[in-house]
Write a protein that holds these residues in place. Structure first.
Motif, short mmCIF file in Angstrom:
data_model
loop_
_atom_site.label_atom_id
_atom_site.label_comp_id
_atom_site.label_asym_id
_atom_site.label_seq_id
_atom_site.Cartn_x
_atom_site.Cartn_y
_atom_site.Cartn_z
N LYS A 74 60.33 46.20 35.10
CA LYS A 74 59.43 46.99 35.93
C LYS A 74 59.38 46.64 37.41
CE LYS A 74 55.48 44.33 34.30
NZ LYS A 74 54.19 44.50 33.64
N ILE A 121 54.68 36.99 37.73
CA ILE A 121 53.77 38.11 37.97
C ILE A 121 53.30 38.64 36.62
CG2 ILE A 121 53.53 40.38 39.06
CD1 ILE A 121 56.28 39.69 40.46
N SER A 122 52.02 38.96 36.52
CA SER A 122 51.51 39.57 35.29
C SER A 122 50.59 40.73 35.63
CB SER A 122 50.75 38.54 34.45
OG SER A 122 50.21 39.17 33.30
N GLU A 123 51.09 41.94 35.42
CA GLU A 123 50.26 43.12 35.62
C GLU A 123 49.14 43.18 34.60
OE1 GLU A 123 52.89 46.51 35.72
OE2 GLU A 123 52.90 46.45 37.91
N GLN A 124 49.33 42.60 33.42
CA GLN A 124 48.26 42.59 32.43
C GLN A 124 47.03 41.91 33.01
OE1 GLN A 124 49.45 42.07 28.04
NE2 GLN A 124 50.85 40.73 29.16
N GLU A 126 46.41 41.38 36.30
CA GLU A 126 45.91 42.17 37.44
C GLU A 126 45.12 43.38 36.95
OE1 GLU A 126 49.45 43.04 39.65
OE2 GLU A 126 49.78 40.93 40.13
N ASN A 127 45.61 44.06 35.92
CA ASN A 127 44.91 45.23 35.38
C ASN A 127 43.60 44.84 34.72
OD1 ASN A 127 46.92 46.95 36.27
ND2 ASN A 127 47.98 47.00 34.31
#
Length: 158
Positions: A74, A121-124, A126-127
């Motif tokens: 991603k 990086i972890s979008e989980q 951040e979300n």
């Protein structure tokens, strides 16, 4: 084994859809992934309790355990990935290591993005922070409205 999309290539990020979260691994070839997980190799959730996780090399279908999965590189549009051979070598070199685990700063998604892009990086996370902030704000607004209406009604009834 429910693969969504194209088959993985060396160094790809693999996203496993679990109830309530995603688990992540790096495809290292011949049907195997390297991932940060608990001792059993299925999940990273139990690692959250102990604060440590193990880097394992497991069959992709074993890690999927009936859940859907897909290639999800991603951040390739935003960051230059390392060459696949470098990603695979780095992942394999860590197999067997015990690492600190934190849902917010050192989870399985941080682990694989660090290997592929050089940045964890972890979008989980951040979300989750965003949804918590928005949800908390909405709850605070609802409580303030309820308090205002209740106070106004009491005053009108006096």
């Amino acid at each position: 084994m429910p693969l969504l999309g194209p088959p993985p290539q060396l160094g790809d990020l693999i996203e496993f859809s679990r109830p309530l979260y995603q688990h992540w691994g790096i495809y290292v070839g011949d049907g195997y992934v390297v991932h940060l997980t608990d001792q059993e190799g299925w999940s990273s959730v139990s690692s959250a309790v102990g604060g440590f996780a193990v880097v394992r090399k497991d069959r992709l279908d074993r890690v999927a355990n009936g859940c859907t999965y897909r290639v999800n590189n991603k951040f390739d549009q935003k960051r230059s990935p390392f060459p696949p051979e470098k990603v695979v070598r780095a992942a394999l070199d860590l197999v067997g290591e015990t690492m600190a685990y934190s849902v917010t700063s050192a989870n399985c998604e941080h682990f694989v993005t660090e290997l592929r892009y050089g940045a964890g990086i972890s979008e989980q996370v951040e979300n989750a922070v965003l949804y918590t902030a928005v949800g908390g704000g909405l709850l605070a607004a609802a409580l303030a409205t309820f308090a205002f209406v209740t106070t106004r009604n009491k005053r009108q009834n006096q």
